[in-house]
Motif scaffolding. Sequence first.
Motif, PDB file in Angstrom:
ATOM      1  N   UNK A  21       0.833  -1.194   0.000  1.00  0.00           N
ATOM      2  CA  UNK A  21       0.000   0.000   0.000  1.00  0.00           C
ATOM      3  C   UNK A  21       0.871   1.249   0.000  1.00  0.00           C
ATOM      4  N   UNK A  22       0.298   2.315  -0.534  1.00  0.00           N
ATOM      5  CA  UNK A  22       0.955   3.621  -0.576  1.00  0.00           C
ATOM      6  C   UNK A  22      -0.060   4.651  -0.114  1.00  0.00           C
ATOM      7  N   UNK A  23       0.161   5.184   1.078  1.00  0.00           N
ATOM      8  CA  UNK A  23      -0.790   6.113   1.687  1.00  0.00           C
ATOM      9  C   UNK A  23      -0.526   7.523   1.173  1.00  0.00           C
ATOM     10  N   UNK A  24      -1.605   8.259   0.929  1.00  0.00           N
ATOM     11  CA  UNK A  24      -1.492   9.630   0.463  1.00  0.00           C
ATOM     12  C   UNK A  24      -0.773  10.492   1.497  1.00  0.00           C
ATOM     13  N   UNK A  25       0.189  11.276   1.047  1.00  0.00           N
ATOM     14  CA  UNK A  25       0.869  12.221   1.919  1.00  0.00           C
ATOM     15  C   UNK A  25       1.948  11.579   2.778  1.00  0.00           C
ATOM     16  N   UNK A  61     -13.967  -0.595   3.632  1.00  0.00           N
ATOM     17  CA  UNK A  61     -15.010  -0.205   4.586  1.00  0.00           C
ATOM     18  C   UNK A  61     -14.406   0.118   5.947  1.00  0.00           C
ATOM     19  N   UNK A  62     -13.432  -0.680   6.351  1.00  0.00           N
ATOM     20  CA  UNK A  62     -12.785  -0.460   7.645  1.00  0.00           C
ATOM     21  C   UNK A  62     -12.060   0.881   7.669  1.00  0.00           C
ATOM     22  N   UNK A  63     -11.329   1.183   6.603  1.00  0.00           N
ATOM     23  CA  UNK A  63     -10.596   2.451   6.554  1.00  0.00           C
ATOM     24  C   UNK A  63     -11.555   3.629   6.547  1.00  0.00           C
ATOM     25  N   UNK A  64     -12.636   3.525   5.776  1.00  0.00           N
ATOM     26  CA  UNK A  64     -13.615   4.613   5.719  1.00  0.00           C
ATOM     27  C   UNK A  64     -14.243   4.880   7.089  1.00  0.00           C
ATOM     28  N   UNK A  72      -5.571   5.811   0.297  1.00  0.00           N
ATOM     29  CA  UNK A  72      -4.384   4.994   0.019  1.00  0.00           C
ATOM     30  C   UNK A  72      -4.627   4.188  -1.247  1.00  0.00           C
ATOM     31  N   UNK A  73      -3.557   3.929  -1.987  1.00  0.00           N
ATOM     32  CA  UNK A  73      -3.622   2.920  -3.026  1.00  0.00           C
ATOM     33  C   UNK A  73      -3.164   1.607  -2.406  1.00  0.00           C
ATOM     34  N   UNK A 115      -9.484   3.775  -5.278  1.00  0.00           N
ATOM     35  CA  UNK A 115      -8.684   4.021  -4.078  1.00  0.00           C
ATOM     36  C   UNK A 115      -9.374   3.516  -2.822  1.00  0.00           C
ATOM     37  N   UNK A 116      -8.585   3.133  -1.835  1.00  0.00           N
ATOM     38  CA  UNK A 116      -9.131   2.866  -0.503  1.00  0.00           C
ATOM     39  C   UNK A 116      -9.464   4.183   0.180  1.00  0.00           C
ATOM     40  N   UNK A 117     -10.595   4.202   0.892  1.00  0.00           N
ATOM     41  CA  UNK A 117     -10.978   5.387   1.658  1.00  0.00           C
ATOM     42  C   UNK A 117     -11.772   6.400   0.881  1.00  0.00           C
ATOM     43  N   UNK A 118     -12.014   6.133  -0.397  1.00  0.00           N
ATOM     44  CA  UNK A 118     -12.709   7.098  -1.244  1.00  0.00           C
ATOM     45  C   UNK A 118     -14.218   6.989  -1.095  1.00  0.00           C
TER      46      UNK A 118
END
Length: 208
Positions: A21-25, A61-64, A72-73, A115-118
């Motif tokens: 994974x690659x988290x934004x920022x 769903x968990x991240x959201x 994150x990608x 994306x995850x979290x979108x």
Amino acid sequence: IGGDFISTLNDAEGNICVIIADVEGHGISASLVTGVLKSAFSFLAPVYGNRPGLFMTHLNKHLCKMLNRLYATCYYAYINVKDNTVSFAKAGHHHPLFWRSAEKRFESIEVPGPLLGLLESAEYGTETYDLTPGDKILFFTDGIIEERGGDSEMFGIGRLENIFEYAIAENIQPLIDYLIVELNRYILKNTYEDDITILLYEFNEPVI
């Protein structure tokens, strides 16, 4: 504090679960997302790991629910050591380089995913491929392909593919070390603008 991470575990049957994974920022917010994803991987993979699309759906769903508006990608793979197959799910991440030894070419992976979290209601698909001796799968984050050379041109996926294919043809080992040497040669330094994370699986013998 970086936002890249990679982790693996074996399920009860000895099959391999892989996540990158690659988290934004960067900084504290990226570290928070990384921690949530690492924790979720540890308890979701044993339950849903053999169904990558469903695993990614639950991870999203968990991240959201845990963190709002942090993205994150992500890429997930399930390697079935009994059936000699690999199954993929994608969340906005670059596909790995999947080298087909018998055909001497890269496999084109088609599985989509946002994306995850979108969006909490997002769903993710699964694509499954057979594995044969000599196949190789290179997982990576975009840090490596977005590094820039002296002319400000990105290293790019095409260059990574060419170097990877050349190293395989010439039987250069360790392969990842060679990739890093060539990256450093291209950017004329050995420090990077972003995190770089790479994992290589080589199926040099029949998977049993």
